[in-house]
Write an enzyme that holds these catalytic residues in place. Structure first.
Site, short mmCIF file in Angstrom:
data_model
loop_
_atom_site.label_atom_id
_atom_site.label_comp_id
_atom_site.label_asym_id
_atom_site.label_seq_id
_atom_site.Cartn_x
_atom_site.Cartn_y
_atom_site.Cartn_z
CG MET A 26 22.40 27.12 -31.71
SD MET A 26 22.10 28.54 -30.62
CE MET A 26 21.05 29.56 -31.68
CE LYS A 30 20.69 21.73 -34.16
NZ LYS A 30 21.46 22.97 -34.42
CG ASP A 97 13.33 21.95 -34.69
OD1 ASP A 97 14.42 21.42 -34.96
OD2 ASP A 97 13.11 23.17 -34.86
CD GLU A 98 16.22 23.85 -31.50
OE1 GLU A 98 17.08 23.33 -30.73
OE2 GLU A 98 16.53 24.64 -32.41
CD GLN A 100 18.25 21.46 -28.01
OE1 GLN A 100 18.19 20.57 -28.87
NE2 GLN A 100 18.09 22.75 -28.30
CB CYS A 186 36.41 26.14 -35.52
SG CYS A 186 37.75 27.29 -35.11
#
Length: 214
Positions: A26, A30, A97-98, A100, A186
């Protein structure tokens, strides 16, 4: 690559479709990248259709919206199979989009569209809040002609972020949310068990309250 020449699918000739996948955590841009590619297709006077899961209504009910505020209108679908029902025969470029959130049906849907000569561009999370592969995106990556992996910025240290950190207490795989519920982290700052720890803390707090009442 041959010498200094780079081969890209956007110079494919003839009536051949293909699949492009843009993944990342996120806040990595994207949706912004999807909007950019679709707008370029519209400038080229190609017929474009855009789809997003009905479950995702964080910023707009009928549009895909980037975290920076860019927006394009879209059709809502509950399943990937609905896309096949709604795609118009003359459509040349399809944005999803999205991805998943659309389940395993996304794989066959994208393949059918590409086999029909459509350019299919899909964005989505490739890992979940625990850092595990977020199906079906990893399998879609294996099928795609072009893959782009974006990175965000870690809110803790400023390094490139590949993970989506869940900040709320939940073990559910899908919890739709944005800022305040998630942040980019990270590898070093990522805490995959943070949401589980918050659940334990809430349970412990509840026990203390009940004990105090007694």
């Amino acid at each position: 690559m041959r010498g200094t020449e780079v081969w890209r699918v956007d110079i494919v000739k003839g009536n051949m479709g293909w699949i492009e996948v843009v993944v990342g955590p996120m806040f990595s841009g994207k949706s912004e990248e999807l909007i950019r590619r679709l707008r370029r297709a519209e400038i080229a006077r190609q017929r474009v259709q855009i789809f997003k899961p009905v479950i995702d209504q964080r910023y707009s009910v009928n549009g895909i919206v980037s975290h920076s505020g860019l927006e394009l209108g879209s059709d809502l679908v509950r399943t990937a199979e609905e896309i096949l029902e709604k795609v118009e025969p003359r459509t040349e470029v399809i944005g999803i989009d999205e991805g998943q959130f659309l389940g395993d049906g996304l794989l066959s849907t994208c393949n059918k569209l590409a086999d029909a000569g459509k350019r299919v561009i899909v964005t989505g999370l490739d890992t979940d809040f625990m850092g595990r592969p977020f199906e079906p995106m990893p399998r879609l990556l294996a099928m795609a002609e072009e893959i782009t992996k974006l990175l965000a910025i870690c809110v803790r240290c400023g390094n490139p972020a590949v993970h989506t950190q869940r900040l709320v207490a939940s073990e559910e795989l899908i919890v739709v949310g944005a800022g305040g519920m998630y942040e980019a982290r990270c590898r070093r700052c990522f805490e995959p068990n943070l949401s589980t720890q918050k659940i334990d803390e809430e349970k412990a707090s509840t026990v203390k309250v009940r004990a105090a009442v007694r």
